[in-house]
Design a protein around this motif. Structure first.
Motif, mmCIF file in Angstrom:
data_model
loop_
_atom_site.group_PDB
_atom_site.id
_atom_site.type_symbol
_atom_site.label_atom_id
_atom_site.label_comp_id
_atom_site.label_asym_id
_atom_site.label_seq_id
_atom_site.Cartn_x
_atom_site.Cartn_y
_atom_site.Cartn_z
ATOM 1 N N MET A 1 0.833 -1.212 0.000
ATOM 2 C CA MET A 1 0.000 0.000 0.000
ATOM 3 C C MET A 1 0.866 1.259 0.000
ATOM 4 O O MET A 1 1.911 1.300 0.647
ATOM 5 N N LYS A 2 0.404 2.278 -0.716
ATOM 6 C CA LYS A 2 1.096 3.550 -0.700
ATOM 7 C C LYS A 2 0.833 4.267 0.622
ATOM 8 O O LYS A 2 -0.239 4.146 1.221
ATOM 9 N N ASN A 3 1.833 5.029 1.050
ATOM 10 C CA ASN A 3 1.711 5.807 2.280
ATOM 11 C C ASN A 3 1.045 7.141 1.979
ATOM 12 O O ASN A 3 1.617 7.990 1.281
ATOM 13 N N LEU A 4 -0.163 7.330 2.500
ATOM 14 C CA LEU A 4 -0.954 8.542 2.299
ATOM 15 C C LEU A 4 -1.007 9.300 3.622
ATOM 16 O O LEU A 4 -1.496 8.773 4.620
ATOM 17 N N VAL A 5 -0.486 10.520 3.610
ATOM 18 C CA VAL A 5 -0.428 11.314 4.836
ATOM 19 C C VAL A 5 -1.273 12.568 4.680
ATOM 20 O O VAL A 5 -1.179 13.279 3.670
ATOM 21 N N PHE A 6 -2.089 12.831 5.677
ATOM 22 C CA PHE A 6 -2.916 14.034 5.718
ATOM 23 C C PHE A 6 -2.394 14.987 6.782
ATOM 24 O O PHE A 6 -2.097 14.573 7.905
ATOM 25 N N LEU A 7 -2.285 16.255 6.420
ATOM 26 C CA LEU A 7 -2.062 17.334 7.381
ATOM 27 C C LEU A 7 -3.368 18.113 7.462
ATOM 28 O O LEU A 7 -3.798 18.702 6.457
ATOM 29 N N THR A 8 -4.025 18.113 8.602
ATOM 30 C CA THR A 8 -5.340 18.761 8.685
ATOM 31 C C THR A 8 -5.342 19.882 9.721
ATOM 32 O O THR A 8 -4.579 19.872 10.685
ATOM 33 N N GLY A 9 -6.237 20.855 9.471
ATOM 34 C CA GLY A 9 -6.364 21.993 10.363
ATOM 35 C C GLY A 9 -7.815 22.332 10.622
ATOM 36 O O GLY A 9 -8.724 21.554 10.321
ATOM 37 N N ALA A 10 -8.043 23.514 11.156
ATOM 38 C CA ALA A 10 -9.365 23.911 11.640
ATOM 39 C C ALA A 10 -10.450 23.819 10.575
ATOM 40 O O ALA A 10 -11.617 23.558 10.883
ATOM 41 N N THR B 1 -7.638 1.437 1.220
ATOM 42 C CA THR B 1 -6.864 1.478 -0.024
ATOM 43 C C THR B 1 -5.416 1.909 0.192
ATOM 44 O O THR B 1 -4.529 1.529 -0.580
ATOM 45 N N PHE B 2 -5.179 2.697 1.230
ATOM 46 C CA PHE B 2 -3.845 3.243 1.498
ATOM 47 C C PHE B 2 -3.439 2.994 2.947
ATOM 48 O O PHE B 2 -4.289 2.724 3.808
ATOM 49 N N ASN B 3 -2.156 3.129 3.198
ATOM 50 C CA ASN B 3 -1.660 3.201 4.568
ATOM 51 C C ASN B 3 -1.773 4.666 4.980
ATOM 52 O O ASN B 3 -0.945 5.491 4.611
ATOM 53 N N LEU C 1 -9.554 11.147 -7.365
ATOM 54 C CA LEU C 1 -8.203 11.288 -7.925
ATOM 55 C C LEU C 1 -7.226 10.320 -7.253
ATOM 56 O O LEU C 1 -6.378 9.736 -7.905
ATOM 57 N N LEU C 2 -7.369 10.157 -5.955
ATOM 58 C CA LEU C 2 -6.441 9.302 -5.213
ATOM 59 C C LEU C 2 -6.561 7.844 -5.643
ATOM 60 O O LEU C 2 -5.548 7.144 -5.764
ATOM 61 N N ILE C 3 -7.778 7.394 -5.847
ATOM 62 C CA ILE C 3 -7.991 5.996 -6.209
ATOM 63 C C ILE C 3 -7.327 5.659 -7.549
ATOM 64 O O ILE C 3 -6.906 4.532 -7.797
ATOM 65 N N LYS C 4 -7.175 6.674 -8.402
ATOM 66 C CA LYS C 4 -6.596 6.452 -9.726
ATOM 67 C C LYS C 4 -5.051 6.490 -9.727
ATOM 68 O O LYS C 4 -4.430 6.159 -10.738
ATOM 69 N N LEU C 5 -4.471 6.911 -8.625
ATOM 70 C CA LEU C 5 -3.009 7.031 -8.580
ATOM 71 C C LEU C 5 -2.335 5.663 -8.539
ATOM 72 O O LEU C 5 -2.864 4.721 -7.951
#
Length: 228
Positions: free
Chosen positions: A1-10, A78-80, A224-228
């Motif tokens: 699995m690809k490593n998917l990282v989110f940076l989230t804010g308010a 689908t991702f890590n 878009l992510l699913i198609k990567l």
């Protein structure tokens, strides 16, 4: 699995009814930020600070995750997925995300003013005189201005291994969190979802900007992510 990282804010929690950090005039519900979000403010007027966070905590218990939180959680199939958030709410966890780092602390936790490593799950009010078994006064487990951000050290290795980096609902103005982007050198794809995105020309890599609120932007991005 690809490593998917989110940076989230308010911005990701605003749609759930969680009030954003501060108004355009720099005030947070009529309070100067340093009155309610600094150690000096707590020392000067602990009752004011505790009341402020008691209200935030009570509000948090009445709101729910929105579609953006849920989409991020569902992408774990689908991702890590790792989430690194500036938010102190638990909406990512309630939506089902299992790997969440809170850079600025957690509203539903309390800690000792004597020993910051003594941390407790906490859903009720904290008052002057609310103590642990060691008789230490408790305070919100929140990283205030001027305090260290210990979770940064846990976030950096995750970003260094990111194949895809997604920034959601943050102005990229609060440091050291904003500087974390620089550690994602390995990432081949960068996305930025925000209704009012900050300037991105200074980024070292090309980034795709989706100028929509978090829930709408994440609905578009998941395709878009699913198609990567």
């Amino acid at each position: 699995m690809k490593n998917l990282v989110f940076l989230t804010g308010a911005g990701i929690s605003a749609e759930s009814g969680v009030k954003t950090f501060r108004d355009a005039n720099g005030l947070w519900e009529g309070h100067d930020i340093m009155q309610v979000a600094s150690l000096d403010g707590f020392k000067r007027n602990p009752d004011l600070v505790l009341d402020f966070y008691n209200k935030r905590r009570n509000q948090l218990l009445k709101v729910a995750p929105n579609a953006a939180h849920s989409i991020i959680a569902n992408l774990e199939s689908t991702f890590n997925v790792n989430v690194i958030t500036q938010n102190v709410d638990d909406l990512h966890e309630r939506a089902g995300s299992t790997n969440v780092i809170h850079l600025h602390g957690e509203l539903l936790k309390a800690c000792s003013v004597v020993n910051e490593n003594l941390i407790y799950d906490w859903k009720t009010d904290i008052l002057m005189g609310t103590t642990n078994k060691e008789k230490h006064q408790l305070r919100p487990h929140i990283v205030w201005f001027g305090e260290a951000v210990p979770e940064i050290e846990n976030a950096i290795p995750i970003l260094e291994q990111a194949d895809i980096l997604v920034i959601v609902g943050t102005s990229l103005q609060v440091y050291p969190a904003a500087g974390l982007i620089d550690y994602a050198d390995k990432a081949k794809h960068l996305f930025y979802v925000d209704l009012n995105p900050a300037e991105t020309s200074y980024f070292r890599k090309k980034i795709k900007v989706i100028s929509k609120k978090a829930s709408e932007g994440m609905m578009e991005l998941q395709e878009l992510l699913i198609k990567l």
